[in-house]
Design an enzyme around this catalytic site. Structure first.
Site, PDB file in Angstrom:
ATOM      1  N   ILE A   1       0.857  -1.193   0.000  1.00 14.81           N
ATOM      2  CA  ILE A   1       0.000   0.000   0.000  1.00 14.81           C
ATOM      3  C   ILE A   1       0.891   1.241   0.000  1.00 14.81           C
ATOM      4  O   ILE A   1       1.846   1.321   0.787  1.00 14.81           O
ATOM      5  CB  ILE A   1      -0.913   0.014   1.251  1.00 14.81           C
ATOM      6  CG1 ILE A   1      -1.670  -1.306   1.388  1.00 14.81           C
ATOM      7  CG2 ILE A   1      -1.882   1.195   1.210  1.00 14.81           C
ATOM      8  CD1 ILE A   1      -2.240  -1.554   2.778  1.00 14.81           C
TER       9      ILE A   1
ATOM     10  N   GLY B   1       1.434   5.371   0.653  1.00 16.67           N
ATOM     11  CA  GLY B   1       0.884   6.455   1.480  1.00 16.67           C
ATOM     12  C   GLY B   1       0.280   5.973   2.782  1.00 16.67           C
ATOM     13  O   GLY B   1      -0.857   6.307   3.117  1.00 16.67           O
ATOM     14  N   CYS B   2       1.059   5.214   3.562  1.00 19.95           N
ATOM     15  CA  CYS B   2       0.522   4.614   4.798  1.00 19.95           C
ATOM     16  C   CYS B   2       0.816   5.424   6.063  1.00 19.95           C
ATOM     17  O   CYS B   2       0.565   4.938   7.160  1.00 19.95           O
ATOM     18  CB  CYS B   2       1.086   3.199   4.976  1.00 19.95           C
ATOM     19  SG  CYS B   2       0.372   2.027   3.829  1.00 19.95           S
ATOM     20  N   SER B   3       1.342   6.625   5.926  1.00 26.77           N
ATOM     21  CA  SER B   3       1.674   7.366   7.157  1.00 26.77           C
ATOM     22  C   SER B   3       0.428   7.880   7.864  1.00 26.77           C
ATOM     23  O   SER B   3       0.469   8.201   9.048  1.00 26.77           O
ATOM     24  CB  SER B   3       2.631   8.523   6.838  1.00 26.77           C
ATOM     25  OG  SER B   3       1.979   9.470   6.029  1.00 26.77           O
ATOM     26  N   SER B   4      -0.696   7.996   7.148  1.00 25.15           N
ATOM     27  CA  SER B   4      -1.926   8.523   7.765  1.00 25.15           C
ATOM     28  C   SER B   4      -3.136   8.089   6.928  1.00 25.15           C
ATOM     29  O   SER B   4      -2.994   7.482   5.874  1.00 25.15           O
ATOM     30  CB  SER B   4      -1.861  10.063   7.832  1.00 25.15           C
ATOM     31  OG  SER B   4      -1.732  10.605   6.533  1.00 25.15           O
TER      32      SER B   4
ATOM     33  N   TYR C   1      -7.477  18.781  -9.098  1.00 23.69           N
ATOM     34  CA  TYR C   1      -7.528  17.516  -8.345  1.00 23.69           C
ATOM     35  C   TYR C   1      -8.463  16.516  -9.040  1.00 23.69           C
ATOM     36  O   TYR C   1      -8.116  15.348  -9.242  1.00 23.69           O
ATOM     37  CB  TYR C   1      -7.999  17.786  -6.914  1.00 23.69           C
ATOM     38  CG  TYR C   1      -8.192  16.541  -6.100  1.00 23.69           C
ATOM     39  CD1 TYR C   1      -7.095  15.805  -5.652  1.00 23.69           C
ATOM     40  CD2 TYR C   1      -9.471  16.079  -5.783  1.00 23.69           C
ATOM     41  CE1 TYR C   1      -7.271  14.648  -4.904  1.00 23.69           C
ATOM     42  CE2 TYR C   1      -9.656  14.921  -5.040  1.00 23.69           C
ATOM     43  CZ  TYR C   1      -8.557  14.208  -4.598  1.00 23.69           C
ATOM     44  OH  TYR C   1      -8.729  13.049  -3.870  1.00 23.69           O
TER      45      TYR C   1
END
Ligand SMILES: NC(=O)c1ccc[n+]([C@@H]2O[C@H](COP(=O)([O-])OP(=O)(O)OC[C@H]3O[C@@H](n4cnc5c(N)ncnc54)[C@H](OP(=O)(O)O)[C@@H]3O)[C@@H](O)[C@H]2O)c1
Length: 247
Positions: free
Chosen positions: A6, A8-11, A140
Site C-alpha cells: 500500500i 501512502g501509509c503514514s496517515s 484535483y
C-alpha cells in the site's frame, strides 16, 4: 498467505487499510515517504518500506525490497483546493505527478511479476468528485479522473493475464490529514473574485452529515482485492455511495 503493498501509509486511508489487512492475517508492506514504525501495531507480517511515488529510484528500490506481492494499492495522493486562476502550475504539476503519474509508475513497476505469475490485483484510490464534480477542485478532479480512465483501459489489457484492476472512490473524509496536507498548495488559491463561491462550497460541506471514514475505504479495498467479481468502481463511504447510486 497473501501480500499487499500500500502506498501512502503514514496517515488516513492508507494507514487504516494497512491495519485492516494485518488484522485479517495478510502480509502487509506499508510504504511511506518517511517510514515510521510507531503508527502501526507490531507484527511479524508487517514490513514498513520507504517509498516516494514521484521518485523512480525509490519505486525501484521498494518493489525490489518488497519481493513478490499479490495486491498493489495506489493510495498515496495529494489535494489542491482553489480556483484555477489562483492555482500555480507548480501545484498542478505536483498533484498530477503524485496522483496520476505516481499511480501509473507504481502500476508499471509491479506488472512484470503479476503478468508472469498470471495473478495480481491493482487497486487505485480515486475520488467521488469524479462522480459529481465540485467547483474549486478542477485540477484535483482531473488528476483522479485520469486515473479512472487509465484503470478502466488497463483492466482490459490485463484481463488475458488474469490480472485485475479496480477503482475505489471515497467520499469526503475530514478525519484524515488530506486537508491539512493540501494547505501548502492553497496559498492564494482563492482570489477575491471567488471568495463568495468558496464560502458557499464550504458551507455546503459543513452542513452535509454524510462523510467517508477510513474504515469505509479499507473495506472497499478489501472487496476489490479479494472478490474477483467486484465491480470496476467501488464507492467508499455513505456520501460516495449516495453519489454513485444517483448516477
Ligand atoms: N480525504 C478525502 O476527503 C479524500 C476523498 C477522496 C479521495 N481521497 C484520496 O484518498 C487517498 C488517501 O488520502 P487521505 O485522505 O488518507 O489523506 P492523507 O491522510 O493526507 O494521506 C495521504 C498519504 O499519501 C502520502 N503521500 C503524499 N505524497 C506522496 C508521495 N509522493 N509518495 C508517497 N506517499 C505520498 C502521504 O504521505 P506523507 O505523510 O509523506 O505526506 C500520506 O501518507 C488520496 O489518494 C486522496 O486523494 C481522499
Amino acid at each position: 498467505m497473501k501480500t499487499i503493498l500500500i502506498t501512502g501509509c503514514s496517515s488516513g486511508f492508507g494507514l487504516e487499510t494497512a491495519r485492516y489487512f494485518l488484522e485479517r492475517d495478510w502480509n502487509v508492506v506499508a510504504t511511506m515517504r518517511t517510514p515510521r514504525a510507531d503508527v502501526l501495531p507490531h507484527s511479524s507480517r508487517l514490513r514498513i518500506l520507504a517509498l516516494d511515488v514521484v521518485d523512480a529510484h525509490s519505486i525501484a528500490q521498494a518493489i525490489d525490497a518488497a519481493g513478490p506481492i499479490d495486491v498493489l494499492v495506489n493510495n498515496a495522493g495529494i489535494g489542491v483546493l482553489g480556483a484555477l486562476e489562483g492555482t500555480t502550475m507548480a501545484s498542478a504539476r505536483e498533484v498530477f505527478d503524485t496522483n496520476t503519474l505516481g499511480t501509473i509508475a507504481m502500476t508499471q513497476a509491479v506488472l512484470p511479476q503479476f503478468r508472469q505469475r498470471k495473478a495480481g490485483v491493482i487497486v487505485n484510490v480515486t475520488s467521488s468528485v469524479t462522480y459529481e464534480p465540485l467547483p474549486l477542485l478542477s485540477v484535483y478532479t482531473a488528476s483522479k479522473a485520469a486515473v479512472n480512465a487509465f484503470t478502466e483501459s488497463l483492466a482490459l489489457e490485463l484481463a488475458p493475464f488474469n490480472v485485475r484492476a479496480r477503482l475505489v472512490l471515497p467520499g469526503r473524509a475530514p478525519e484524515t490529514r488530506f486537508g491539512e496536507n493540501a494547505r501548502p498548495r492553497m496559498e492564494g488559491a482563492i482570489p477575491e473574485a471567488y471568495a463568495e463561491l468558496a464560502q458557499r462550497v464550504f458551507a455546503g460541506w459543513s452542513e452535509s452529515s454524510a462523510v467517508t471514514l477510513a474504515q469505509d475505504v479499507a473495506e472497499a479495498v478489501w472487496r476489490a482485492a479479494t472478490a474477483p467479481s467486484s465491480p470496476m468502481r467501488i464507492a467508499a463511504g455513505a456520501d460516495a455511495v449516495a453519489l454513485a447510486g444517483s448516477r
